[in-house]
Design an enzyme around this catalytic site. Sequence first.
Site, PDB file in Angstrom:
ATOM      1  N   TYR A   1       0.825  -1.212   0.000  1.00 10.84           N
ATOM      2  CA  TYR A   1       0.000   0.000   0.000  1.00 10.84           C
ATOM      3  C   TYR A   1       0.854   1.255   0.000  1.00 10.84           C
ATOM      4  CZ  TYR A   1      -3.732  -3.246   0.426  1.00 10.84           C
ATOM      5  OH  TYR A   1      -4.587  -4.271   0.161  1.00 10.84           O
TER       6      TYR A   1
ATOM      7  N   PHE B   1       2.256 -10.185  -8.236  1.00  8.07           N
ATOM      8  CA  PHE B   1       3.097  -9.005  -7.999  1.00  8.07           C
ATOM      9  C   PHE B   1       3.299  -8.198  -9.279  1.00  8.07           C
ATOM     10  CE2 PHE B   1       5.550 -11.015  -4.185  1.00  8.07           C
ATOM     11  CZ  PHE B   1       4.468 -10.757  -3.369  1.00  8.07           C
TER      12      PHE B   1
ATOM     13  N   ARG C   1      10.593 -18.547  -6.992  1.00 10.07           N
ATOM     14  CA  ARG C   1      11.931 -18.454  -6.393  1.00 10.07           C
ATOM     15  C   ARG C   1      12.861 -19.582  -6.859  1.00 10.07           C
ATOM     16  NH1 ARG C   1       8.916 -18.151  -1.216  1.00 10.07           N
ATOM     17  NH2 ARG C   1       8.629 -15.985  -0.578  1.00 10.07           N
TER      18      ARG C   1
END
Length: 552
Positions: free
Chosen positions: A226, A374, A439
């Site tokens: 945020y 993301f 990852r």
Amino acid sequence: MISEKLGLSKQETKLSMAYIYVAFISLLIGGLMGLLQTLVRSGTFTLPWGIDYYQVLTVHGVILGLVLTTFFIIGFQYALINKTIGLTVKQRKISWVGFWIMLVGTIMSSITILLGKASVLYTFYAPLKAHPAFYIGLALVIIGSWVACFVNFRQMFLWRKDHKNEKSPLLAFMVVINMLLWFIATLGVAATVLIQFIPWSLGYADTINILVSRTLFWYFGHPLVYFWLLPAYMAWYAIIPKIIGGKIFSDSLARLAFVLFLMFSIPVGFHHQLTEPGIDPMWKFIQVVLTFLVIIPSLLTAFSMFAMFEITGRKKGFQGIFGWVKHLPWKDVRFFAPMVGMLAFIPAGTGGIINASHQLNAVVHNTIWVTGHFHLTVATTVILTFFGISYWLIPALTGRKLTADINKLGMIQTIIWTIGMTIISGSMHIAGLFGAPRRSAYSTYSGTEQASEWIGYQYSQAIGGSILFIGIILMVYIFIKLAFFAPKGIEEFPIAEEEPDAEPTPKFLENWKLWIGLTIALILFAYTIPFIEIIQHSPPGSPPFAWPIGNN
């Protein structure tokens, strides 16, 4: 003469531009690392000179997720608050101290990563251990950002002291809310870095409490989202209306949305730890509920923006249910880039709801779906809005003009970025549903049933990453043109006014003691008991902040 018309001194514009220079250098470096990752995962490229994939992955995450965003946001916010309520000479000098502390910390951390001494990824989970300079550098970045926080708080305090019983400028109010959110959130990551990671990496502690470190990281990690998003909301609420020839729909609604983000974005870190043992399921459920409350200010923002679009269009004479869409300046990159970002936030927000839902999260947790999410939120919604801001902010700060040719290049860049991000994010989401891990460089896992399904999407990611890197090169070129070579002139600093017939803003929305107090109360409610339980349930004989990890 230019700075006088802007209402910003030359020294103030230099301060903002210093932060923005670092941001765009970070964009180029981090973007190159992202391209290399997608090529490696496709199985068609091997990194040269002994470079490790996880070095590249760490650079990409840290440089883009932390450095680019934080530097751009602080530079942008300085421009907004200095424009609306002013900056004293003393405050400006202190602001430069904060910039240099952040820059030194960034360089320290970056060097350790590039030397292969800190391949610990963006989340730097223990028991992965980095060189002490990496953690010290992170601490300096945080401390430097705190300097900016307190300068902004001081600016608002002095303005309110001189303007008693007056409503503060909306953009200044928004900046202070975002810096409050940042300061409160970074207390968590500062605690784990200073108390746990630095002593451990220096050899003063043999152990580290892994669950405490992860909990403190995610206390920071979700409000970080945020912190990225609220500057985009600042532009949507108060800049875009001016660009399209409209007015702010509701000052009250805008302030309410920001207050709700402050309260509900911090005590929600457990929804990133739904699969972590050692945390009571009841507290995970409570924080998931608090996470869903953040949807409310997002919906308020969507309503406010589209109401403003429609009102502006109808005032210009456009009729019909969707006739107002025609009035929007689709050929103005200052509007077009942020608007694409707004539209991307619809699927991005939907993915966020899935990630925060306990059962659905179990399907996608630690898969590349999360990476795709993301890239929709930060790398599309936020970054495209930042690009849109850059088209007017940089020439306004440097005394140059946004020419028709640069505007056209910006339109092309936005389209390239959208295509590349659609391909890479879409393929990540789909591959994640097939179980492809995040990852990891080893994304084909030959011999598994899913391998044939994954590999096609890895090629798609490489294609999308290549298109995105073209977009990065073009954006860096545009930045250089705007900062150094565009024709000199006066560029508008577009701050919108409120609708004249809007309801007065209630005074309680600027009751800082009330909102900060409620935020602290929510944090204490959400974290005190579970944090005590985490420490109590540590292995027998372990210090509260230590956990045996062997030789890993």
